[in-house]
Design a protein around this motif. Structure first.
Motif, PDB file in Angstrom:
ATOM      1  N   VAL A  38     -35.312 -12.010   5.077  1.00 21.01           N
ATOM      2  CA  VAL A  38     -36.038 -11.525   3.890  1.00 21.01           C
ATOM      3  C   VAL A  38     -35.211 -10.445   3.187  1.00 21.01           C
ATOM      4  O   VAL A  38     -35.044 -10.459   1.955  1.00 21.01           O
ATOM      5  CB  VAL A  38     -37.422 -10.958   4.303  1.00 21.01           C
ATOM      6  CG1 VAL A  38     -38.050 -10.156   3.170  1.00 21.01           C
ATOM      7  CG2 VAL A  38     -38.345 -12.088   4.745  1.00 21.01           C
ATOM      8  N   ALA A  39     -34.663  -9.519   3.968  1.00 18.33           N
ATOM      9  CA  ALA A  39     -33.876  -8.413   3.400  1.00 18.33           C
ATOM     10  C   ALA A  39     -32.683  -8.956   2.619  1.00 18.33           C
ATOM     11  O   ALA A  39     -32.355  -8.469   1.530  1.00 18.33           O
ATOM     12  CB  ALA A  39     -33.408  -7.487   4.511  1.00 18.33           C
ATOM     13  N   SER A  40     -32.060  -9.989   3.166  1.00 17.89           N
ATOM     14  CA  SER A  40     -30.894 -10.583   2.518  1.00 17.89           C
ATOM     15  C   SER A  40     -31.298 -11.237   1.189  1.00 17.89           C
ATOM     16  O   SER A  40     -30.617 -11.079   0.165  1.00 17.89           O
ATOM     17  CB  SER A  40     -30.281 -11.601   3.471  1.00 17.89           C
ATOM     18  OG  SER A  40     -29.279 -12.318   2.846  1.00 17.89           O
ATOM     19  N   ILE A  41     -32.423 -11.948   1.204  1.00 18.89           N
ATOM     20  CA  ILE A  41     -32.906 -12.620  -0.016  1.00 18.89           C
ATOM     21  C   ILE A  41     -33.246 -11.589  -1.092  1.00 18.89           C
ATOM     22  O   ILE A  41     -32.902 -11.753  -2.264  1.00 18.89           O
ATOM     23  CB  ILE A  41     -34.134 -13.513   0.321  1.00 18.89           C
ATOM     24  CG1 ILE A  41     -33.680 -14.705   1.175  1.00 18.89           C
ATOM     25  CG2 ILE A  41     -34.858 -13.974  -0.944  1.00 18.89           C
ATOM     26  CD1 ILE A  41     -34.809 -15.511   1.808  1.00 18.89           C
ATOM     27  N   LEU A  42     -33.861 -10.494  -0.692  1.00 19.96           N
ATOM     28  CA  LEU A  42     -34.236  -9.471  -1.671  1.00 19.96           C
ATOM     29  C   LEU A  42     -33.013  -8.713  -2.193  1.00 19.96           C
ATOM     30  O   LEU A  42     -32.942  -8.362  -3.375  1.00 19.96           O
ATOM     31  CB  LEU A  42     -35.251  -8.495  -1.057  1.00 19.96           C
ATOM     32  CG  LEU A  42     -36.649  -9.084  -0.841  1.00 19.96           C
ATOM     33  CD1 LEU A  42     -37.531  -8.100  -0.087  1.00 19.96           C
ATOM     34  CD2 LEU A  42     -37.307  -9.465  -2.170  1.00 19.96           C
ATOM     35  N   ALA A  43     -32.045  -8.485  -1.297  1.00 19.64           N
ATOM     36  CA  ALA A  43     -30.829  -7.777  -1.727  1.00 19.64           C
ATOM     37  C   ALA A  43     -30.105  -8.570  -2.814  1.00 19.64           C
ATOM     38  O   ALA A  43     -29.568  -7.999  -3.763  1.00 19.64           O
ATOM     39  CB  ALA A  43     -29.912  -7.546  -0.535  1.00 19.64           C
ATOM     40  N   GLU A  44     -30.128  -9.885  -2.688  1.00 23.11           N
ATOM     41  CA  GLU A  44     -29.494 -10.769  -3.685  1.00 23.11           C
ATOM     42  C   GLU A  44     -30.047 -10.547  -5.084  1.00 23.11           C
ATOM     43  O   GLU A  44     -29.366 -10.793  -6.067  1.00 23.11           O
ATOM     44  CB  GLU A  44     -29.756 -12.242  -3.307  1.00 23.11           C
ATOM     45  CG  GLU A  44     -28.951 -12.728  -2.137  1.00 23.11           C
ATOM     46  CD  GLU A  44     -27.601 -13.269  -2.555  1.00 23.11           C
ATOM     47  OE1 GLU A  44     -27.482 -13.727  -3.697  1.00 23.11           O
ATOM     48  OE2 GLU A  44     -26.680 -13.218  -1.722  1.00 23.11           O
TER      49      GLU A  44
END
Ligand code: 5AD
Ligand code: SF4
Length: 476
Positions: free
Chosen positions: A55-61
């Motif tokens: 989730v963190a990776s998707i939001l960072a994008e």
């Protein structure tokens, strides 16, 4: 030890305080500068903690940077667990606290992720007015859209369960990492249908992730200095991935070998194994590679065959004992731990005694112990009355906990005088003059520091004593 959140204590490596803040963010990540921040909390199993990193990776994008300070975030997320009623109660309580933050900072969005989101769907939005976003375990790619919808003043919900989603291409943003140990999710969902369990309903059908993407993730972690990976799945032994080009099938033993070959310097762990599926091939692969840790989490649930049948575990006491014997035969110094449920529907005193005798016989180094909590919609909830009185469940659980503590202690005493290779994880919680390391058997070993050694290094440590749950030692 009794712990209502099963696998985290064991698998989630604690924070190295000195590294907080800098390893928090994955360096390679190119984040668009929006100035927006998200805060995320995770409950439940290791899989949930691993999902939060996806989730963190998707939001960072899309320009959301992680923060550990809830009050400065624009988006508060809670990744939830439904396994027992108490787990859900904890989440609802936590939401009350988020409500206060939202009142102080209107416009803050609140999102509920994971198993509770999946189980309750729109009911969540009806019951908890403060929630803006509800996203199930297979809907995380949709989060940027859901956040945008919520920012526009509408509720954002996606609880679609997929048969394919494995997030194989997403490089997780390592949250709360000590920079040494990381989780790698190798499969999702569960097809087992244990009668007590909500997971098949909240996480959907079982599917395995592309084996090459798993090896690539492990290799990337190693290059970034990580020294241990834990391969995660609800039932890792049924991992099965077919290469679409060659049609070759990779099973769990083969996957584990591929990951072990990334580097002999990187340890490999895995969780969770199912007694019906763990093969001799897996055990021989563990034996073959020194860097595959000698530790198996093998939930028994009950030591009684009638109860096991009712639980739909598809093995009986004898089958389980045969698997344990095989483990000790092939890997004599292997540590085994279990999950145990006390007071399942119609369990008698004699049947409870069978669970106690199993703990002693199997010689578990530790267990996660629970009393049965009926979950709406499960097979057991539909078919069997939850008829063991609360007091009886509690008393049986206490007996199980007391016995396990006793066995763990005896087990630790037997380690005195032995030397173990430990992976140093950081300072001991009690003293920064000591290091905390972990043995292959997943036991924590505390020992005095020496110049030149640092977290991430291996050390040979001789056990000189034990406290309640840890080993104490000195460098050799
Ligand atoms: N009640 C109590 N414990 C449960 N578990 C799963 N479902 C329930 C339930 N309804 C336990 C099992 C499982 C662990 C993750 O949680 O022991 O292995
Ligand atoms: Fe809880 Fe099970 Fe969901 Fe993990 S998979 S978060 S243990 S309900």
């Amino acid at each position: 030890m009794y712990n209502d959140n099963p696998t985290i204590n064991d698998l989630k490596q604690p924070l190295d305080e000195s590294k907080q803040g800098d390893v928090f963010y994955n360096e390679q990540m190119l984040t668009p500068q929006t100035g927006k921040k998200f805060y995320i909390e995770s409950y439940g199993c290791a899989m949930n903690f691993s999902d939060s990193e996806i989730v963190a990776s998707i939001l960072a994008e899309v320009g959301y940077a992680p923060t550990k300070v809830m009050a400065e975030s624009d988006l508060i997320l809670i990744n939830t667990c439904s396994i027992r009623e108490k787990a859900e109660d904890n989440v609802r309580q936590r939401l009350r606290q988020f409500d206060k933050v939202k009142k102080e900072k209107p416009g803050t969005l609140i999102g509920v992720l994971g198993c509770m989101a999946e189980r309750l769907k729109e009911k969540f939005l009806e019951q908890e007015k403060l929630v803006d976003i509800v996203a199930g375990p297979d809907a995380y790619r949709d989060l940027p859209k859901l956040v945008a919808t919520a920012a526009g003043g509408e509720k954002g919900m996606n609880v679609f369960l997929s048969r394919e989603e494995t997030y194989a291409d997403i490089n997780p943003l390592r949250l709360d990492s000590n920079g040494i140990a990381a989780f790698i999710s190798i499969m999702r969902g569960c097809d087992n249908m244990c009668s007590f369990c909500v997971v098949p309903y909240t996480r959907g059908r079982e599917r395995s992730r592309n084996a090459f993407s798993i090896v690539a993730e492990a290799t990337d972690l190693y290059k970034r200095g990580y020294k241990e990976v834990t391969l995660l799945g609800q039932n890792v032994d049924s991992f099965k991935w077919e290469n679409p080009e060659t049609k070759e099938v990779v099973n769990f033993a083969q996957l584990m070998e591929m990951v072990a070959l990334v580097s002999p310097e990187m340890r490999v762990r895995f969780s969770t194994s199912h007694p019906k599926d763990i093969t001799d091939e897996v055990l021989y692969t563990m034996k073959k590679y020194e860097n595959i840790c000698n530790y198996i989490h093998l939930p028994v649930q009950s030591g009684n065959s009638r109860i096991l049948k009712k639980m739909n575990r598809t093995y009986d006491r004898e089958w389980y004992m045969e698997r344990v014997e095989k483990i000790y035969e092939i890997i004599p110094d292997c540590a085994i731990s279990a999950d145990i449920i006390c007071g399942f529907c119609s369990e008698t005193e004699e049947e409870h005694q069978d669970t106690l005798s199993m703990i002693e016989w199997a010689n578990y180094t530790m267990s996660y112990m629970f009393f049965y909590s009926e979950r709406p919609g499960t097979l057991a909830a539909r078919k069997y009355p939850d008829d063991v009185p609360y007091d009886v469940k509690k008393r049986r659980l206490q007996e199980v906990v007391d016995l396990q503590m006793n066995i763990s202690h005896k087990n630790n005493l037997k380690d005195i005088g032995k030397t173990f290779k430990v992976l140093i994880e950081g300072d001991s919680r009690k003293s920064d003059a000591d290091f905390k390391g972990r043995t292959s058997q997943n036991k924590v070993l505390i020992f005095p520091k020496k110049d030149g050694l640092k977290p991430g290094d291996y050390a040979e440590v001789k056990v000189t004593g034990v406290t309640r749950a840890t080993l104490i030692g000195e460098l050799v």
